[in-house]
Design an enzyme around this catalytic site. Sequence first.
Site, mmCIF file in Angstrom:
data_model
loop_
_atom_site.group_PDB
_atom_site.id
_atom_site.type_symbol
_atom_site.label_atom_id
_atom_site.label_comp_id
_atom_site.label_asym_id
_atom_site.label_seq_id
_atom_site.Cartn_x
_atom_site.Cartn_y
_atom_site.Cartn_z
ATOM 1 N N ASP A 1 0.841 -1.199 0.000
ATOM 2 C CA ASP A 1 0.000 0.000 0.000
ATOM 3 C C ASP A 1 0.878 1.251 0.000
ATOM 4 O OD1 ASP A 1 -2.257 1.838 0.767
ATOM 5 O OD2 ASP A 1 -3.290 -0.076 0.882
ATOM 6 N N HIS B 1 -3.682 4.960 4.329
ATOM 7 C CA HIS B 1 -4.417 3.760 3.944
ATOM 8 C C HIS B 1 -3.721 2.478 4.392
ATOM 9 C CE1 HIS B 1 -6.395 1.029 1.005
ATOM 10 N NE2 HIS B 1 -7.422 1.754 1.377
ATOM 11 N N SER C 1 -11.434 -1.862 0.303
ATOM 12 C CA SER C 1 -10.075 -2.071 0.802
ATOM 13 C C SER C 1 -10.062 -2.312 2.301
ATOM 14 C CB SER C 1 -9.178 -0.905 0.434
ATOM 15 O OG SER C 1 -9.840 0.306 0.594
#
Length: 642
Positions: free
Chosen positions: A158, A199, A398
């Site tokens: 990520d 994230h 996600s």
Amino acid sequence: MRPAPIALWLLRVLALALVRPRAVGWALVRAPIYVSSWAVRVSQGNREVERLARKFGFVNLGPIFPDGQYFHLRHRGVVQQSLTPHWGHRLHLKKDPKVQWFQQQTLRRRVKRSVVVPTDPWFSKQWYMNSEAQPDLSVLQAWGQGLSGQGIVVSVLDDGIEKDHPDLWANYDPLASYDFNDYDPDPQPRYTPSNENRHGTRCAGEVAAMANNGFCGVGVAFNARIGGVRMLDGIITDVIEAQSLSLQPQHIHIYSASWGPEDDGHTVDGPGILTREAFRRGVTKVSGSPRRARVAGQADAPSPPLLVSQGRGGLGTLFIWASGNGGLHYDNCNCDGYTNSIHTLSVGSTTQQGHVPWYSEACASTLTTTYSSGVATDPQIVTTDLHHQCTDQHTGTSASAPLAAGMIALALEANPFLTWRDMQHLVVRASKPAHLQAEDWRTNGVGRQVSHHYGYGLLDARLLVDTARTWLPTQPQRKCAVRVQNRPTPILPLIYIRKNVSACAGRHNSIRSLEHVQVQLTLSYSRRGDLEISLASPMGTRSTLVAIRPLDVSTEGYNNWVFMSTHFWDENPQGVWTLGLENKGYYFNTGMLYRYTLLLYGTAEDMTARPTGPQYVTAPPTSWDGSAWPTAPRGSSTTQGW
Ligand SMILES: *[C@@H]1O[C@H](CO)[C@@H](O)[C@H](O)[C@H]1NC(C)=O
Ligand SMILES: [Ca+2]
Ligand SMILES: [Ca+2]
Ligand SMILES: [Ca+2]
Ligand SMILES: [Ca+2]
């Protein structure tokens, strides 16, 4: 000829047999496991027990209660764990007049209840794990069996990971981490005022946030090691994707990824040549070029091909993938070559109430579903956040993939010998429609319900670990390619192309039970997004390979694009397959079909003949303690079927 995979498979079966006692131990819920100790009640106390011990070779471990009526005996010559009682000693004790009662002891599985419910302050907000949602992900039940991801390594690919986060640092694994944006070993995220690089840290906490540390909530696999690959915060190339997906493949067990081509509803794109190779190397054995050994005075002599080991010591890397966030743009995850790869285990989302979230993409390659956010009133996911914070606002598809990655870590802890294909089989069996709502639930040819929104449904951690423990290895993967068409054919408003398929019957790659099915198509179309493509199996299961995508106005058609469906899992592929091409949009659309190949993957085994639910190993009628009685030595159990 495929000698290598078969040899590998046999090796794995042997390895599994050697370490099977763990699985046997767990099967005791129904089948008792006898150990080498006895409780005995005798009429005249210690003197009689000493006599018995000498006579039959027991060790007297003393009285069980202070009054000296019950005694604890152990026999050194008896295997420590067995599926059958020791008939010889049973007979001896039964015949002895001074023995009033005896019992060979069996294993009792007891779990410390205190570790089951984490004390973390935000666990009460983790509705998808704390049994607030009904059903939830059954993670508490898996923890209750002592599983927490111990020994399992997960890496989140990520935008980085805040490795010194108070809820991550103890589980952080530098060996499972790298920074491919700056090419250094430190994946710490780049901090910006908008916190756009939060994230990866959020996804990491879902997998492995620490438990019982008085901070934030917990990860699904709170004792797993967690790494982060920083690769989304910069330019992305085929090289960077390939390097990220093949980082430390012998160390990292599970990669969790929540990225792919744009979810704009008109892109058709997949991994480049190097990334495809990275997937392939992760799961299949790769032959290197033959090395030539140069010996002085002799000509070059070829040596055997060099076999480069595939990921996870040959068992195959587990790539867990989010299905996509393009719901608002009517995107279809079968136009995304990462999530629709057979090598990635694709995870969709549902809301707490069991609705399809607004961002969710439907497609035939999704295998399973976990919870995530929905509309503003729906609860979201609780996890670690940038700046040593905690958030209850992690959202989207996600957020679902890391929850699945954590559950798969628990399954891998329960049985470390599962291959990448075993895991997909288990996930199919451990996913249930539950309360998930969709208009397209169908029962396939082997009686399982499946939907394009959810795959096989909501993943259940307890079911997953229970099934994992006693899973019999799947036989080597077979692939049967059927070239159905390579002459140009006009695509009328609705055409069906039927093909009676033997599934390579009578050949070395004959398939009895399906896993993935792919359709490779080259076609032109005046407006690509208007063409709906479906595939129906001989057993009558119809799967939509791509639904209409109103925003896809491309005139480029599909060029050797590979669609994938998981909906035929375990079906028998022999018989007539029907590909349907239908214009669902503009009346004057035209097109030509140039090439259509059906690719079947599966095994020679009839998977429907396996018992449903956890399976039990049976003991062979052999003995190694010298007695004539059938006892099952620890670890020599055979598995059923072959
Ligand atoms: C498909 O082929 C097999 C083998 O040739 C044959 O037995 C079967 O009847 C065929 N099925 C149909 C529907 O034509
Ligand atoms: Ca760095
Ligand atoms: Ca915590
Ligand atoms: Ca997409
Ligand atoms: Ca996939």
